[in-house]
Motif scaffolding. Structure first.
Motif, mmCIF file in Angstrom:
data_model
loop_
_atom_site.group_PDB
_atom_site.id
_atom_site.type_symbol
_atom_site.label_atom_id
_atom_site.label_comp_id
_atom_site.label_asym_id
_atom_site.label_seq_id
_atom_site.Cartn_x
_atom_site.Cartn_y
_atom_site.Cartn_z
ATOM 1 N N UNK A 33 0.749 -1.075 0.000
ATOM 2 C CA UNK A 33 0.060 0.029 0.002
ATOM 3 C C UNK A 33 0.758 1.455 0.030
ATOM 4 N N UNK A 34 2.063 1.152 -0.569
ATOM 5 C CA UNK A 34 2.997 2.314 -0.663
ATOM 6 C C UNK A 34 2.729 3.181 -1.757
ATOM 7 N N UNK A 54 -6.991 3.106 4.157
ATOM 8 C CA UNK A 54 -5.691 2.676 4.201
ATOM 9 C C UNK A 54 -5.522 1.544 3.206
ATOM 10 N N UNK A 114 -7.156 3.595 -0.146
ATOM 11 C CA UNK A 114 -5.779 3.541 -0.054
ATOM 12 C C UNK A 114 -5.257 4.871 -0.368
ATOM 13 N N UNK A 174 5.454 -0.348 2.957
ATOM 14 C CA UNK A 174 4.063 -0.619 3.860
ATOM 15 C C UNK A 174 3.364 -1.620 3.098
ATOM 16 N N UNK A 175 2.901 -2.740 3.959
ATOM 17 C CA UNK A 175 1.921 -3.627 3.258
ATOM 18 C C UNK A 175 0.410 -3.322 3.781
ATOM 19 N N UNK A 176 0.349 -2.589 4.777
ATOM 20 C CA UNK A 176 -1.240 -2.429 5.165
ATOM 21 C C UNK A 176 -1.309 -1.270 6.015
ATOM 22 N N UNK A 177 -0.281 -0.749 6.416
ATOM 23 C CA UNK A 177 -0.653 0.571 7.354
ATOM 24 C C UNK A 177 -0.623 1.834 6.905
ATOM 25 N N UNK A 178 0.076 1.861 5.462
ATOM 26 C CA UNK A 178 -0.016 3.035 4.933
ATOM 27 C C UNK A 178 1.309 3.863 5.010
ATOM 28 N N UNK A 179 1.544 5.033 4.471
ATOM 29 C CA UNK A 179 2.520 5.936 4.412
ATOM 30 C C UNK A 179 2.599 6.771 5.644
#
Lengths: 394, 482
Positions: A167-168, B153, B203, B420-425
């Protein structure tokens, strides 16, 4: 004048739908083409193998086609990276989907969407095409992990990556998928692969009395508790059920389907998936998008307007009803006068990108969404270089 | 250090209260302090005002007023985010969805639900299970986080290994934009045609609008579910086993790893999931499907993990046992509170072929800085959570934690992974975006964002790095609207 300048960089290798087909050989050449087109007001449309054109998706008008497979280095497959241990594939847009499919099959994977031979990766992505395996795997946009594109500013930009979970940053690759090249040329994409199953079988029913009956029967199969379907399709009033998975489970599930459906044809083994694809008439035509519970009624409405029952293609789980282009043309008047009002009441939406789309096909992005789209076009293609490949308006 | 909030007028609060009710406007300092951060507590900022509408229409009306007054807005669900995405902007407002918590429709035949954005994730599956359906994305915070926040997210969770993250489950949403206009994007069709405006919105970390309503896809409940607890004497071997499972194309629905420190914390807490305290690592695997399929996959997993040195494997289909095992996993972060007052929950992602290596990097990065590291992660997706226990009152320790986090992120990117795989930037990883993306990539993302929010009204200053070449060309909001 501008076409001559373009052909010095991207030689003309033929024509499609009456427009010149230009073949840039390098990314730099492609960027130069976009730059020249921007300066001269020439419109360009990216194209892969042209299968969508062959399906009647529109002609070029006053544009020149940009042939993306020409960007593949001589003799190369277009595969940039296949990581079998991670279930991902990255390839150039001009790569043949058939080549990619064969390559990953050796590693025990499959690619979705399941589509007839002849398309390129970029073409499929730009068109947002899915196949009848969307019943199990969802639309193909769900399997795009990342992408690199060239936009109308001449800017090469990347989003996502080569990871199955990520989610980047913002998902620009979702914007480009299905946008018909409106925002730029897809150069490269990464896909999530699906493990090949141990066993598969295609079960086909006898022809039911009506296409609506077949749609209802298909939905009853869908409702069997715990049944995992890879494909569910109605063609020519027959229900086709594709099951894939562990051998013992497929045997048990097939027995349940046979009990629920009057099956008169079976194709086990590796040929089962191909058999589903053979049965699928494809998505050429007027596509009606509804909900599963209304599928049968939508079929009844269009059949009542004169569309031949045998001609209808229905994916009840994905809630798609396709009227072939020739039937849509033959029954145009009755569809407009008789079917359209009821279809509107049923909240059907339409794929309005076919040629001569009926005027009653609702726009997909009213209101603020239209403004967003306009701003996206202004940002990614301010000079209006790119013409959507389906001939749609900008 | 929180900066003094920009003063607001009583008239503004009264005008908003007339729309959202008295309880929907918070202006006192105590109430505002509750919104100073999300789960990323290293950066805090009190909002100028908190507005909690009850409906999409109230939200839209509130947006028009806030925009007129020149405030920027940060959308907020439950504030469980871990990267500062819901941290207020100095002088700005919080627009929260906590009071928008109705489940509007469950349609079992068409397998979708329509919910207000403030519906808590786990409440949705609880409401649908009697129909033989469930909502697949299951973040660890699912007992608190909201569907709207999940959309912001693109949240994941253990079962996203099989079912995918939130973006595969959103069919449509309602968005309030910076003009206060309400737009419905998508619908209920599983595979719509045309430009995908929905995809980039999921997202988008609250930077393109306020999501007030979401239509989600529901999945049919599987016929049989088994949970496996596989025990290892080595975390490395456990990681390698996961890599083997992916390479063998096995298809469980979730693969999670917990290391020894995490096991100890969980078993010392009220959770007591029954994890073996003598194991260096455990793998928690879920297998779903028909009975034959579940049996075949479970047997394959046990055989494969034994080949990697697993010393014991337990299988259970008992609901209570399974619930207990998963409660331990999902409560693991909370259980870490026994070790130190604060927990830095890193969130990084790598190819599944590189799991062991990045675990090693994290271990060395923390050891070198005298930090206590525990690991609990979505191994099946390559999505790691190296968790560093610390005390945020210790400034030096905070610095070491952030340095270790940065080293881990840099290594992930070097291994072909991402931030990040799921928490976001959010704020946490804003600077590191430059490790992954170049100028043109970030410019394109900035253009995408500006197409939805040309005024920079929604959650400005997050996600995209602020560099001289990346500054918005549009004038600042203050001068534009006064």
């Amino acid at each position: 004048m501008s076409l001559d300048a373009l052909t010095e960089i991207a030689p003309r290798i033929g024509e499609r739908a009456g427009a010149p087909l230009l073949a840039p050989r390098t990314l730099e050449g492609l960027q130069r083409c976009v730059e020249l087109a921007r300066e001269a007001g020439q419109r360009l449309s990216p194209t892969g193998s042209g299968t969508r054109l062959a399906l009647g998706a529109g002609d070029a008008g006053d544009v020149a086609w940009l042939h993306t497979p020409s960007l593949l280095p001589e003799g190369e497959s277009g595969i940039l990276e296949y990581v079998g241990g991670d279930g991902t594939l990255t390839a150039r847009a001009g790569a043949s989907l058939d080549t990619l499919r064969a390559a990953v099959a050796e590693g025990g994977h499959r690619i979705t969407p399941l589509l007839p031979a002849g398309s390129t990766l970029g073409g499929v992505l730009a068109a947002g095409r899915s196949g009848p395996d969307r019943q199990a795997f969802g639309p193909m946009r769900h399997h795009v992990l990342g992408m690199i594109c060239l936009d109308g500013n001449g800017r090469v930009h990347r989003s996502g990556g080569r990871l199955v979970k990520n989610v980047t940053g913002f998902d620009l690759h979702r914007l480009h998928t299905g946008a018909q090249g409106r925002f730029g040329v897809i150069l490269e994409a990464s896909l999530r692969l699906i493990p090949r199953a141990e066993a598969e079988i295609l079960l086909t029913s006898r022809a039911l009395d009506t296409a609506a009956d077949a749609a209802r029967a298909a939905l009853e199969v869908r409702e069997l508790a715990g049944l995992k379907l890879t494909g569910l399709l109605v063609e020519a009033r027959r229900v086709h059920v594709l099951l894939t998975g562990r051998a013992a489970q497929i045997d048990a599930d097939a027995a349940r389907v046979r009990a629920a459906l009057d099956v008169d044809g079976e194709r086990p083994g590796e040929a089962a998936t191909d058999a589903l694809l053979e049965a699928w008439r494809g998505d050429a035509g007027l596509r009606l998008l509804t909900r599963p519970s209304r599928c049968a009624e939508v079929v009844e409405v269009v059949a009542a307007a004169g569309v031949r029952e045998d001609a209808l293609s229905v994916e009840p789980g994905a809630a798609i009803v396709v009227i072939p282009a020739d039937e849509a043309g033959r029954c145009a008047a009755a569809l407009s006068a008789e079917a359209a009002p009821r279809l509107m009441e049923l909240e059907v939406t339409f794929d309005a990108r076919v040629p001569d789309a009926p005027p009653w096909c609702a726009p997909r992005h009213p209101g603020a969404a239209a403004a967003w789209t306009r701003r996206l076009e202004e940002a990614f293609d301010p000079a209006g270089v790119f013409a959507p490949a389906d001939g749609g308006a900008r | 250090m929180a900066s003094p909030p920009r003063t607001h007028t009583s008239a503004l609060a009264a005008e908003l209260a007339a729309i959202v009710g008295e309880r929907g406007v918070r202006t006192d300092s105590l109430a505002r302090s509750a919104y100073e951060s999300d789960g990323f507590m290293l950066q805090r900022e009190a909002p100028s005002i908190v507005v909690l509408p009850r409906s999409t229409e109230e939200a839209a009306a509130a947006v028009k007023i806030l925009r007129r007054e020149g405030l920027v807005v940060v959308p907020r669900g439950a504030g469980t985010g871990l990267t500062g995405g819901a941290r207020p902007i100095a002088g700005g407002a919080i627009l929260g969805t906590a009071r928008m918590k109705r489940i509007l429709e469950i349609n079992p035949e068409d397998r979708y639900a329509r919910v207000e954005a403030g519906v808590v994730n786990v409440h949705l599956s609880a409401a649908t299970c009697s129909h033989g359906l469930f909502y697949a994305p299951d973040p660890s915070s699912q007992t608190a986080c909201t569907i709207g926040g999940n959309v912001g997210n693109n949240s994941g969770g253990p079962h996203c290994f099989k079912y995918g993250s939130t973006n595969r489950h959103v069919l449509g949403l309602t968005l309030v934009d910076s003009e206060g206009e309400i737009t419905r994007v998508g619908g209920i069709e599983p595979d719509p045609e045309g430009i995908d405006l929905l995809g980039p919105l999921v997202g988008s970390e609250g930077m393109m609008g306020l999501v007030t309503e979401v239509t989600v896809k529901l999945e049919p409940s599987p016929e049989r579910v088994e949970t496996l607890l596989v025990m290892f004497e080595s975390l490395d071997a456990c990681c390698d086993a996961v890599s083997d499972m992916i390479a063998a194309r096995l298809e469980p629905s979730a693969i999670e790893i917990l290391d020894r420190l995490t096991i100890e914390a969980v078993e010392s807490s009220v959770l007591r999931a029954g994890y073996p305290e003598h194991a260096e690592a455990v793998m928690l695997v879920e297998v779903e499907g028909g009975p034959h399929e579940v049996d075949a996959i479970s047997r394959d997993i046990i055989e494969l993990t034994r080949a990697r040195g697993a010393f014991e494997a337990r299988r259970t289909a008992d609901d209570e046992e399974r619930k207990k095992l998963w409660a331990g996993r999902k409560g693991a972060f909370g259980a870490m509170g026994r070790i130190a007052p604060d927990l830095y929950v890193a969130d990084v992602v790598v190819p599944r072929t590189r799991l062991r290596e990045i675990v090693g990097v994290a271990s060395r990065a923390c050891a070198a800085r005298g930090l206590k590291l525990s690991n609990v992660f979505h191994a099946g997706d390559g999505n790691l959570h190296p968790n560093i226990s610390y005390d945020r009152r210790d400034a030096d320790e905070v610095e070491r934690v952030l340095a270790a986090g940065k080293e881990i992120m840099e290594a992930c990117v070097a291994f072909g992974g991402s931030l990040t795989g799921e928490h976001g930037v959010g704020l946490e990883k804003q600077a590191e975006m430059c490790l992954v993306f170049g100028d043109d990539d970030l410019a394109a993302m900035s253009d995408l964002r500006a197409a939805f929010d040309p005024h920079g009204f929604w959650n400005p200053g997050k996600l995209l790095p602020v560099r001289r070449c990346r500054e918005f060309e549009a004038p600042p909001l203050e001068t534009e609207t006064r």
